[in-house]
Design an enzyme around this catalytic site. Structure first.
Site, mmCIF file in Angstrom:
data_model
loop_
_atom_site.group_PDB
_atom_site.id
_atom_site.type_symbol
_atom_site.label_atom_id
_atom_site.label_comp_id
_atom_site.label_asym_id
_atom_site.label_seq_id
_atom_site.Cartn_x
_atom_site.Cartn_y
_atom_site.Cartn_z
ATOM 1 N N HIS A 24 13.796 -6.767 -1.761
ATOM 2 C CA HIS A 24 14.166 -7.157 -0.467
ATOM 3 C C HIS A 24 14.681 -8.443 -0.656
ATOM 4 C CE1 HIS A 24 11.250 -4.038 -0.169
ATOM 5 N NE2 HIS A 24 11.734 -3.689 1.148
ATOM 6 N N HIS A 255 18.114 -5.661 4.177
ATOM 7 C CA HIS A 255 16.431 -5.712 4.085
ATOM 8 C C HIS A 255 15.851 -5.016 2.643
ATOM 9 C CE1 HIS A 255 12.269 -4.811 5.393
ATOM 10 N NE2 HIS A 255 12.626 -3.780 4.615
ATOM 11 N N GLU A 404 -12.693 -4.197 14.100
ATOM 12 C CA GLU A 404 -13.309 -4.017 12.577
ATOM 13 C C GLU A 404 -11.965 -4.275 11.661
ATOM 14 O OE1 GLU A 404 -12.927 -1.639 15.255
ATOM 15 O OE2 GLU A 404 -15.022 -1.298 15.645
ATOM 16 N N HIS A 466 -18.749 10.010 16.681
ATOM 17 C CA HIS A 466 -19.425 9.022 15.928
ATOM 18 C C HIS A 466 -20.147 9.406 14.637
ATOM 19 C CE1 HIS A 466 -18.386 6.715 19.855
ATOM 20 N NE2 HIS A 466 -19.475 5.765 19.465
HETATM 21 C C1 LIG Z 1 1.818 -1.144 7.361
HETATM 22 C C2 LIG Z 1 3.213 -1.102 6.724
HETATM 23 N N1 LIG Z 1 3.912 -0.294 7.316
HETATM 24 C C3 LIG Z 1 5.283 0.114 6.900
HETATM 25 C C4 LIG Z 1 5.732 -0.924 5.863
HETATM 26 C C5 LIG Z 1 6.958 -0.506 5.398
HETATM 27 N N2 LIG Z 1 7.966 -1.865 5.604
HETATM 28 C C6 LIG Z 1 8.181 -2.643 4.808
HETATM 29 S S1 LIG Z 1 9.004 -3.854 5.371
HETATM 30 C C7 LIG Z 1 9.122 -3.242 6.807
HETATM 31 C C8 LIG Z 1 10.010 -3.690 7.988
HETATM 32 C C9 LIG Z 1 9.543 -5.057 8.183
HETATM 33 O O1 LIG Z 1 10.306 -5.623 9.126
HETATM 34 P P1 LIG Z 1 10.222 -7.245 9.216
HETATM 35 O O2 LIG Z 1 9.002 -7.827 9.336
HETATM 36 O O3 LIG Z 1 11.108 -7.704 10.251
HETATM 37 O O4 LIG Z 1 10.860 -7.893 7.941
HETATM 38 P P2 LIG Z 1 12.616 -8.152 7.502
HETATM 39 O O5 LIG Z 1 13.164 -6.884 7.890
HETATM 40 O O6 LIG Z 1 12.850 -9.263 8.447
HETATM 41 O O7 LIG Z 1 12.651 -8.407 6.163
HETATM 42 C C10 LIG Z 1 8.611 -1.994 6.823
HETATM 43 C C11 LIG Z 1 8.358 -1.133 7.824
HETATM 44 C C12 LIG Z 1 4.712 -1.621 5.186
HETATM 45 N N3 LIG Z 1 5.047 -2.565 4.108
HETATM 46 N N4 LIG Z 1 3.605 -1.910 5.615
#
Ligand SMILES: Cc1ncc(C[n+]2csc(CCOP(=O)(O)OP(=O)(O)O)c2C)c(N)n1
Length: 654
Positions: A24, A255, A404, A466
């Site tokens: 990225h 991204h 939690e 539960h």
């Molecule tokens: C819990 C989780 N869900 C999904 C992902 C997959 N994922 C990685 S980056 C991203 C998008 C994140 O967007 P943002 O925080 O705005 O990052 P940017 O595009 O600005 O780099 C996703 C959905 C992940 N790493 N963790």
């Protein structure tokens, strides 16, 4: 110069992602200016002493932007993050894994990637700092926790728990830089959110402000201001993802994939960066190295303060940071085991766990307990423990609230910070609500102890919502997690001792709500649970059947053994409080315990996983689906988890 230093981060991110054709580039390019300001002007760290206990903590919660961190670690002079490592970004065995992994390279404080977890960890780190400062004073503990979080971190549910806990506890030395670039994977964040984040953080008790994330002076002013606040601080850094890229800047296309050769060439031109890939100008490197060298004086001054502290303080601080168990704590454990054996109480294992904590807490100030609003049910608060509040961090107990996930992530943060052994409670069924953090405790190898009570249909009337049935199997499936299900007060004390002894492994204690009879009358030096399973009652003559059981069902197994004896069938009973420890034993021991005779297992949970011991033909007495709402004894009868059923299952095999 700050701008050129930031451009070095941009170039390294573009080049490393391009070299590996994976990763990225957008986020590192967007947050390069903010990170440069943070690391050159504010963050106290020492690449020559990465583990300096009083360093500021930096958490890259937006872990997909890992190249940002790796580039900084390289440039500031962390010896193990070489240029070669950057060139091997995301390759097998490199320190520069896809997402930052704690332990892969110094300077990586916590494993991030599952969005929001880093933010959750940072709350624990900031809390740990306050707790240590309350005990050891500013001379030894006085540092900040800085986070870079993305839109994704703030959208995840865990962020709400983390933010609201941090605000409530007024963790004023927690500073979050939010990469407010309006972009996530699917496109603009306007596709999926219209939240006012500043208002949201303010409502949770934070200071919240917004700055141009490419304006270094504005960033510096905002961070300076945040450091003086009495609340945790959010700085929304308005940035352009892939800043500098001619066509992909500001777009989701930057991204998660390499920019490509022509876009990289265009970016170099726009940024005025003329060096070829992975080549860094001497002056830029020198400035970065100077930023890295800033901390040397600070860490030496800290070391002097530690050296000149009184001997007792010095020894205690060092012991805590090393995570060693004190002789006083050992003595308390020995005493509580012996007491459980001699008094042989008929109590729930959650209560036995409470007794262990009552004995341990006064002897173990590094033990920081808590519960997600089930303190009385989880028996997690020791009598001597004072509650930690926003005004007084000298206590040993945290009311995490009904959070939690936030609790588990904070515990990971505390354990990763060092100096603290955290434990926290909830109902076993709600491990589902914090499983992602439990998984990370295990992946990172952190000593976090989960006290999960109400571990089966034995909890009774609360019913199937539960009553865990699949949870033990699901937890046992997590690598490097010890799942303990003790059967009585002695085993509970033994399991606590084992959990405390794991410096690189989290543990989970599954404990009963209902009373269980005492089974062990010996609570001496030998910790029988240490081998994971042991023969509790042998057949008088040669075994004809072996019954394996855990927790509350061990007493049923013993009752079944008596029924079998009446029928002249010789049965042995094996108590199996921890599969993972048993699996580590040598084959001879495992064979001796399991024996040659047919096997029956009894556990008030699903069979899933038991076949590895009992084989497909083995007998199993347990649950086959969800539970029901009724008093516990009625449920055990209704679902056929009885001594008679175990006896029949055994008879069917002999
Ligand atoms: C819990 C989780 N869900 C999904 C992902 C997959 N994922 C990685 S980056 C991203 C998008 C994140 O967007 P943002 O925080 O705005 O990052 P940017 O595009 O600005 O780099 C996703 C959905 C992940 N790493 N963790």
């Amino acid at each position: 110069m700050l701008r050129r230093m930031a451009d070095a981060l941009r170039a390294l991110a573009m080049d490393a992602v391009e070299a590996s054709q994976s990763g990225h580039p957008g986020m590192p390019m967007g947050m390069a200016d903010a990170a440069t300001v943070l690391f050159t002007r504010f963050l106290n760290f020492d690449p020559a002493k990465p583990d300096w206990p009083d360093r500021d903590r930096f958490v890259l919660s937006a872990g997909h932007g890992s190249m940002l961190l790796y580039a900084i670690l390289h440039l500031t002079g962390y010896a193990d993050m070489t240029l070669e490592e950057l060139k091997r970004f995301r390759q097998l065995g490199s320190r520069s894994a896809g997402h930052p992994e704690r332990g892969h390279a110094s300077g990586i404080e916590t494993t991030t990637g599952p969005l929001g977890q880093g933010l959750g960890n940072s709350v624990g780190m900031a809390l740990a700092e306050r707790i240590l400062a309350a005990r050891f004073g500013k001379d030894l503990a006085d540092h900040y926790t800085y986070v870079i979080a993305g839109d994704g971190c703030l959208m995840e549910g865990i962020s709400q728990e983390a933010i609201s806990l941090a605000g409530h506890l007024r963790l004023s030395k927690l500073i979050v830089l939010w990469d407010d670039n309006g972009i996530s994977i699917d496109g603009g964040t306007s596709l999926s959110t219209s939240e006012n984040q500043l208002a949201r953080f303010s409502a949770a008790g934070w200071d919240a402000t917004a700055v141009d994330g490419h304006d270094t002076e504005a960033l510096a002013a905002a961070i300076s201001e945040a450091r003086t606040s009495v609340r945790p601080s959010l700085i929304a850094c308005r940035t352009t993802i892939a800043f500098g890229a001619p066509t992909k800047a500001g777009s989701a296309a930057a991204h998660g994939s390499p920019l490509g050769a022509s876009e990289i060439a265009g970016s170099r031109q726009r940024l005025g960066w003329t060096e070829p890939p992975f080549v860094l100008p001497d002056d830029v490197v020198q400035f970065w190295r100077e930023a890295g060298a800033r901390g040397g004086k600070l860490s030496s001054a800290w070391q002097k303060r530690l050296d000149s502290a009184d001997a007792k303080t010095r020894a205690e601080f060092s012991r805590r940071v090393k995570g060693e168990i004190s002789p006083e704590a050992r003595a308390a454990l020995a005493q509580v085991k012996a007491k459980a054996a001699s008094e042989a109480p008929k109590i729930a294992t959650r209560q036995a766990s409470g007794n262990v904590l009552d004995a341990l807490a006064p002897a173990m100030p590094e033990l920081i307990g808590g519960s997600a609003d089930l303190t009385g049910s989880n028996n997690t608060k020791a009598k001597s423990q004072k509650v930690i509040t926003s005004k007084d961090f000298s206590g040993g107990y945290i009311h995490y609230g009904i959070r939690e996930h936030g609790m588990a992530a904070a515990m990971n943060g505390m354990a990763a910070h060092g100096g603290i052994i955290p434990y926290g409670g909830s109902f076993l069924v709600f491990t589902d609500y914090c499983r992602p953090s439990i998984r990370l405790s295990a992946l990172m190898g952190l000593r976090v102890i989960y006290v999960m009570t109400h571990d089966s249909i034995g909890l009774g009337e609360d019913g199937p919502t539960h009553q865990p049935v699949e949870h033990l199997a699901a937890l046992r499936a997590i690598p490097n997690l010890l799942v303990f299900r003790p059967s009585d007060a002695v085993e509970t004390a033994e399991c606590w001792e084992l959990a405390l002894d794991q410096s690189k492994t989290p543990s989970l204690l599954a404990l009963t709500r209902q009373s269980v009879p005492p089974l062990r009358k010996d609570g001496g030096a030998e910790n029988k649970c240490a081998r994971g399973a042991y023969v509790l009652a042998e057949g008088k003559a040669k075994r004809q059947v072996t019954i394996l059981a855990t927790g509350s069902e061990v007493s049923l197994a013993l009752a079944a053994r008596d029924l079998l004896a009446q029928k002249k069938i010789e049965a042995a009973v094996v108590s199996m409080p921890c599969w993972e420890l048993f699996d580590r034993q040598d084959e001879a021991y495992r064979r001796a315990v399991l024996g040659e005779a047919p096997l029956v297992a009894v556990e008030a949970a699903l069979r899933f996983g038991w076949d590895r011991y009992i084989g497909p033909k083995g007998g199993f007495v347990g649950m086959t689906g969800f539970g029901a709402s009724a008093p516990a004894p009625d449920l055990y009868k209704h679902f056929g988890i009885t001594a008679e059923a175990v006896c029949s299952a055994a008879l069917a095999l002999v």
